[in-house]
Design an enzyme around this catalytic site. Structure first.
Site, short mmCIF file in Angstrom:
data_model
loop_
_atom_site.label_atom_id
_atom_site.label_comp_id
_atom_site.label_asym_id
_atom_site.label_seq_id
_atom_site.Cartn_x
_atom_site.Cartn_y
_atom_site.Cartn_z
N ASP A 110 0.81 -1.21 0.00
CA ASP A 110 0.00 0.00 0.00
C ASP A 110 0.85 1.27 0.00
OD1 ASP A 110 0.96 -0.39 2.58
OD2 ASP A 110 -1.01 -0.65 3.50
N ASN A 139 -7.63 -2.57 14.23
CA ASN A 139 -8.99 -2.94 13.83
C ASN A 139 -8.99 -4.14 12.89
OD1 ASN A 139 -7.94 -1.85 11.53
ND2 ASN A 139 -9.40 -0.15 11.35
N HIS A 190 -7.22 -4.55 10.20
CA HIS A 190 -7.01 -4.31 8.77
C HIS A 190 -5.70 -4.97 8.32
CE1 HIS A 190 -4.88 -0.15 9.44
NE2 HIS A 190 -3.95 -1.05 9.20
N GLU A 214 -9.70 -1.78 5.27
CA GLU A 214 -10.34 -1.43 6.52
C GLU A 214 -11.60 -2.27 6.74
OE1 GLU A 214 -8.77 0.34 8.44
OE2 GLU A 214 -8.12 2.28 7.69
#
Ligand code: GLP
Length: 244
Positions: free
Chosen positions: A67, A136, A138, A143
């Site tokens: 990313d 979280n 991810h 996400e």
């Protein structure tokens, strides 16, 4: 899924580096999927040491990063281009032309995303993908509530992720709101995956990813469906896992 629980961050990093080094030893032209973040830094340091001391050869290795933020320059110390070059690439003998990182500064981001997946396929697909995990759950920048069918795409970052990554920026307002990320499908196409996590603040995400329901709210839970995942943890990240 194999789960390896180590005593420390250093052991976790060394264990991951051994798998990567073994992959390159057996297939010198391996295609690696690489991650940023503080988690894999120790693994990169160990690989650099093995390169310098034992001669691990990266000259035929091809790498694709997971990313990149949208809208910050490659030369910005917070860009993933900068991170990878500084923490890893400039210390090993990988060829510049074999390094691929999504370009978050293109006019046409959609086209850049499509090109990225096509290039991965054209090169033969990722042999070994390294992953960290967000608080979280991810992976990359996929996400919660991501589409499991997504390939490389533009992502709006979660408030939680922006807050977590703000530690690297002068203020929270400077954290980019958008990024390009390999999609879940891109990640799942990799032949092997290593998921790394250390520290107590990752324990819940790791528990949810490994033992929770497979659902878009927990992006990393999709890895339960992958045929070759090795999860390497330090003790803290493993605190919520049932005893083996
Ligand atoms: C970032 C990256 C992920 C990384 C995660 C955890 O947002 N996009 O690839 O795995 O957050 O980062 P860290 O390893 O610093 O905890």
């Amino acid at each position: 899924m194999r789960v390896i629980v180590t005593n420390s961050y250093e052991e976790m990093s060394a264990s991951a580096a051994r798998i990567v080094a073994g992959q390159i030893y057996l297939k010198p032209n391996s295609i690696l999927g690489l991650a940023t973040g503080s988690t894999p830094e120790g693994m990169y340091n160990e690989l650099i040491r093995v390169h310098k001391e034992v001669g691990l050869d990266f000259s035929q290795v091809i790498s694709f990063n997971l990313d990149e933020y949208i809208g910050i320059k490659d030369s910005d110390p917070n860009s993933y281009h900068y991170f990878m070059n500084n923490k890893f690439f400039k210390h090993i003998n990988i060829k510049k032309e074999n390094i691929f990182i999504p370009n978050g500064n293109m006019q046409n981001i959609e086209q850049e995303c499509k090109k990225y997946d096509a290039l991965i396929e054209q090169k033969g697909g990722i042999d070994l993908q390294i992953l960290g995990i967000g608080n979280n759950a991810h992976i990359g920048f996929n996400e919660p509530d991501v589409k499991f069918e997504a390939i490389t795409h533009k992502v709006k970052l979660d408030e939680e992720t922006i807050a977590a990554n703000a530690r690297f920026f002068a203020s929270k307002d400077e954290v980019p709101q958008y990024a390009i990320s390999m999609g879940i499908k891109t990640i799942m196409r990799s032949r092997r995956v290593i998921l790394l996590a250390n520290g107590k603040n990752k324990a819940q995400a790791i528990y949810n990813a490994l033992y929770g329901p497979i659902r878009p709210a927990t992006p990393a839970s999709i890895l339960q469906l992958h045929q070759d995942v090795t999860v390497i943890l330090d003790k803290q990240a493993a605190t919520l896992l049932p005893p083996v």
